[in-house]
Design a protein around this motif. Structure first.
Motif, mmCIF file in Angstrom:
data_model
loop_
_atom_site.group_PDB
_atom_site.id
_atom_site.type_symbol
_atom_site.label_atom_id
_atom_site.label_comp_id
_atom_site.label_asym_id
_atom_site.label_seq_id
_atom_site.Cartn_x
_atom_site.Cartn_y
_atom_site.Cartn_z
ATOM 1 N N HIS A 85 4.632 -25.316 36.872
ATOM 2 C CA HIS A 85 4.243 -24.224 37.772
ATOM 3 C C HIS A 85 3.056 -24.625 38.634
ATOM 4 O O HIS A 85 2.473 -25.688 38.447
ATOM 5 N N HIS A 86 2.693 -23.755 39.584
ATOM 6 C CA HIS A 86 1.587 -24.100 40.480
ATOM 7 C C HIS A 86 0.718 -22.908 40.879
ATOM 8 O O HIS A 86 -0.225 -23.067 41.643
ATOM 9 N N VAL A 87 1.020 -21.707 40.359
ATOM 10 C CA VAL A 87 0.190 -20.534 40.654
ATOM 11 C C VAL A 87 -0.257 -19.894 39.350
ATOM 12 O O VAL A 87 0.556 -19.637 38.463
ATOM 13 N N LEU A 88 -1.551 -19.659 39.245
ATOM 14 C CA LEU A 88 -2.093 -18.926 38.107
ATOM 15 C C LEU A 88 -2.711 -17.624 38.616
ATOM 16 O O LEU A 88 -3.084 -17.520 39.780
ATOM 17 N N THR A 89 -2.784 -16.656 37.733
ATOM 18 C CA THR A 89 -3.511 -15.431 38.021
ATOM 19 C C THR A 89 -4.801 -15.505 37.233
ATOM 20 O O THR A 89 -4.780 -15.628 36.004
ATOM 21 N N LEU A 90 -5.922 -15.460 37.938
ATOM 22 C CA LEU A 90 -7.241 -15.539 37.339
ATOM 23 C C LEU A 90 -7.802 -14.132 37.206
ATOM 24 O O LEU A 90 -7.776 -13.360 38.174
ATOM 25 N N ALA A 91 -8.290 -13.793 36.025
ATOM 26 C CA ALA A 91 -8.864 -12.473 35.782
ATOM 27 C C ALA A 91 -10.367 -12.597 35.527
ATOM 28 O O ALA A 91 -10.805 -13.402 34.706
ATOM 29 N N THR A 92 -11.123 -11.804 36.276
ATOM 30 C CA THR A 92 -12.583 -11.754 36.126
ATOM 31 C C THR A 92 -12.975 -10.291 35.960
ATOM 32 O O THR A 92 -12.158 -9.386 36.133
ATOM 33 N N ALA A 133 -17.117 -14.672 38.614
ATOM 34 C CA ALA A 133 -17.154 -15.780 37.654
ATOM 35 C C ALA A 133 -18.528 -16.448 37.617
ATOM 36 O O ALA A 133 -18.934 -16.960 36.577
ATOM 37 N N LEU A 134 -19.231 -16.431 38.729
ATOM 38 C CA LEU A 134 -20.593 -16.973 38.723
ATOM 39 C C LEU A 134 -21.519 -16.093 37.884
ATOM 40 O O LEU A 134 -22.448 -16.585 37.249
ATOM 41 N N ALA A 135 -21.247 -14.799 37.861
ATOM 42 C CA ALA A 135 -22.042 -13.868 37.063
ATOM 43 C C ALA A 135 -21.607 -13.868 35.595
ATOM 44 O O ALA A 135 -22.407 -13.599 34.702
ATOM 45 N N ASN A 136 -20.326 -14.162 35.345
ATOM 46 C CA ASN A 136 -19.780 -14.181 33.989
ATOM 47 C C ASN A 136 -18.711 -15.265 33.931
ATOM 48 O O ASN A 136 -17.573 -15.036 34.346
ATOM 49 N N GLN A 137 -19.074 -16.426 33.415
ATOM 50 C CA GLN A 137 -18.176 -17.588 33.407
ATOM 51 C C GLN A 137 -16.936 -17.398 32.546
ATOM 52 O O GLN A 137 -15.957 -18.110 32.718
ATOM 53 N N GLN A 138 -16.975 -16.483 31.588
ATOM 54 C CA GLN A 138 -15.815 -16.241 30.721
ATOM 55 C C GLN A 138 -14.737 -15.529 31.519
ATOM 56 O O GLN A 138 -14.946 -14.423 32.007
ATOM 57 N N VAL A 139 -13.592 -16.192 31.661
ATOM 58 C CA VAL A 139 -12.488 -15.647 32.444
ATOM 59 C C VAL A 139 -11.195 -15.743 31.631
ATOM 60 O O VAL A 139 -11.148 -16.394 30.589
ATOM 61 N N ALA A 140 -10.178 -15.103 32.158
ATOM 62 C CA ALA A 140 -8.839 -15.221 31.591
ATOM 63 C C ALA A 140 -7.894 -15.597 32.718
ATOM 64 O O ALA A 140 -8.216 -15.412 33.902
ATOM 65 N N ALA A 141 -6.749 -16.125 32.352
ATOM 66 C CA ALA A 141 -5.743 -16.494 33.349
ATOM 67 C C ALA A 141 -4.367 -16.355 32.725
ATOM 68 O O ALA A 141 -4.223 -16.327 31.499
ATOM 69 N N SER A 142 -3.372 -16.285 33.598
ATOM 70 C CA SER A 142 -1.996 -16.301 33.119
ATOM 71 C C SER A 142 -1.142 -17.111 34.083
ATOM 72 O O SER A 142 -1.439 -17.208 35.267
ATOM 73 N N ILE A 143 -0.106 -17.694 33.516
ATOM 74 C CA ILE A 143 0.915 -18.411 34.279
ATOM 75 C C ILE A 143 2.237 -17.883 33.738
ATOM 76 O O ILE A 143 2.435 -17.859 32.517
ATOM 77 N N VAL A 144 3.118 -17.456 34.636
ATOM 78 C CA VAL A 144 4.369 -16.856 34.164
ATOM 79 C C VAL A 144 5.573 -17.414 34.910
ATOM 80 O O VAL A 144 5.460 -17.866 36.048
ATOM 81 N N ARG A 183 -14.334 -12.571 45.790
ATOM 82 C CA ARG A 183 -14.751 -11.682 44.695
ATOM 83 C C ARG A 183 -14.614 -12.379 43.342
ATOM 84 O O ARG A 183 -15.510 -12.288 42.495
ATOM 85 N N HIS A 184 -13.496 -13.098 43.116
ATOM 86 C CA HIS A 184 -13.306 -13.713 41.805
ATOM 87 C C HIS A 184 -14.345 -14.799 41.516
ATOM 88 O O HIS A 184 -14.797 -14.928 40.379
ATOM 89 N N ILE A 185 -14.757 -15.536 42.526
ATOM 90 C CA ILE A 185 -15.788 -16.556 42.293
ATOM 91 C C ILE A 185 -17.150 -15.896 42.089
ATOM 92 O O ILE A 185 -17.901 -16.285 41.191
ATOM 93 N N GLN A 186 -17.470 -14.897 42.880
ATOM 94 C CA GLN A 186 -18.731 -14.183 42.679
ATOM 95 C C GLN A 186 -18.821 -13.612 41.266
ATOM 96 O O GLN A 186 -19.853 -13.705 40.606
ATOM 97 N N GLY A 234 -17.785 -3.719 34.298
ATOM 98 C CA GLY A 234 -16.654 -2.985 33.746
ATOM 99 C C GLY A 234 -15.460 -2.854 34.667
ATOM 100 O O GLY A 234 -14.512 -2.137 34.355
ATOM 101 N N GLN A 235 -15.472 -3.539 35.810
ATOM 102 C CA GLN A 235 -14.378 -3.468 36.765
ATOM 103 C C GLN A 235 -13.603 -4.789 36.765
ATOM 104 O O GLN A 235 -14.144 -5.823 37.141
ATOM 105 N N PRO A 236 -12.327 -4.778 36.347
ATOM 106 C CA PRO A 236 -11.537 -6.012 36.331
ATOM 107 C C PRO A 236 -11.025 -6.369 37.725
ATOM 108 O O PRO A 236 -10.923 -5.512 38.607
ATOM 109 N N TRP A 237 -10.701 -7.635 37.892
ATOM 110 C CA TRP A 237 -10.167 -8.145 39.160
ATOM 111 C C TRP A 237 -9.237 -9.312 38.871
ATOM 112 O O TRP A 237 -9.475 -10.095 37.952
#
Length: 141
Positions: free
Chosen positions: A15-22, A58-69, A53-56, A26-29
């Motif tokens: 695959h080549h696209v991931l969904t990054l969650a930050t 992640a800079l504030a909170n490096q712990q992220v989640a991702a998915s590939i489907v 927004r996702h990098i901003q 208390g607001q997910p993105w």
């Protein structure tokens, strides 16, 4: 630490696209990103601008989640990967390795003015219904 199961590594490479969650305050993105996988380093590599927004977040909170489907309507073929880890700018020797790997997969990225980021994978859970309904593979196991 041992490498992830070959079935997980192969799925990531297919695959080549991931969904990054930050999240922040208390607001997910979620953001979708083209990625390359560096198997030896067990990291996902993608490009993104500092102002997103996702990098901003992640800079504030490096712990992220991702998915590939795998997109499919056939229940017996459902496959997906959930990932947790830390987002970082690659430095030193790792920087050169991931740049080479990313440009091999996406050569047009050499023309872009953007930064490479790495998702340092801490854990993964893969669902693969081809192995049996709801079958899960975990890393670390």
């Amino acid at each position: 630490m041992e490498k992830p199961d070959k079935r997980i590594r192969d799925f990531i490479k297919e695959h080549h696209v991931l969904t990054l969650a930050t999240s922040q305050n208390g607001q997910p993105w979620c953001a979708n990103c083209f990625y390359a996988y560096h198997e030896d380093e067990n990291v996902l590599i993608f490009t993104s601008d500092d102002e997103t927004r996702h990098i901003q977040e992640a800079l504030a909170n490096q712990q992220v989640a991702a998915s590939i489907v795998l997109e499919t309507g056939v229940v017996g073929k459902i496959r997906g990967l959930q990932i947790t880890g830390k987002l970082e700018l690659p430095e030193g020797e790792l920087s050169g390795k991931v740049k080479k790997r990313y440009l091999k997969k996406f050569p047009y990225a050499a023309l872009m003015d953007t930064k490479l980021w790495v998702l340092l994978i801490e854990s993964m859970k893969m669902t693969d219904n081809r192995l049996g309904f709801g079958k899960k593979l975990y890393w670390p196991s």
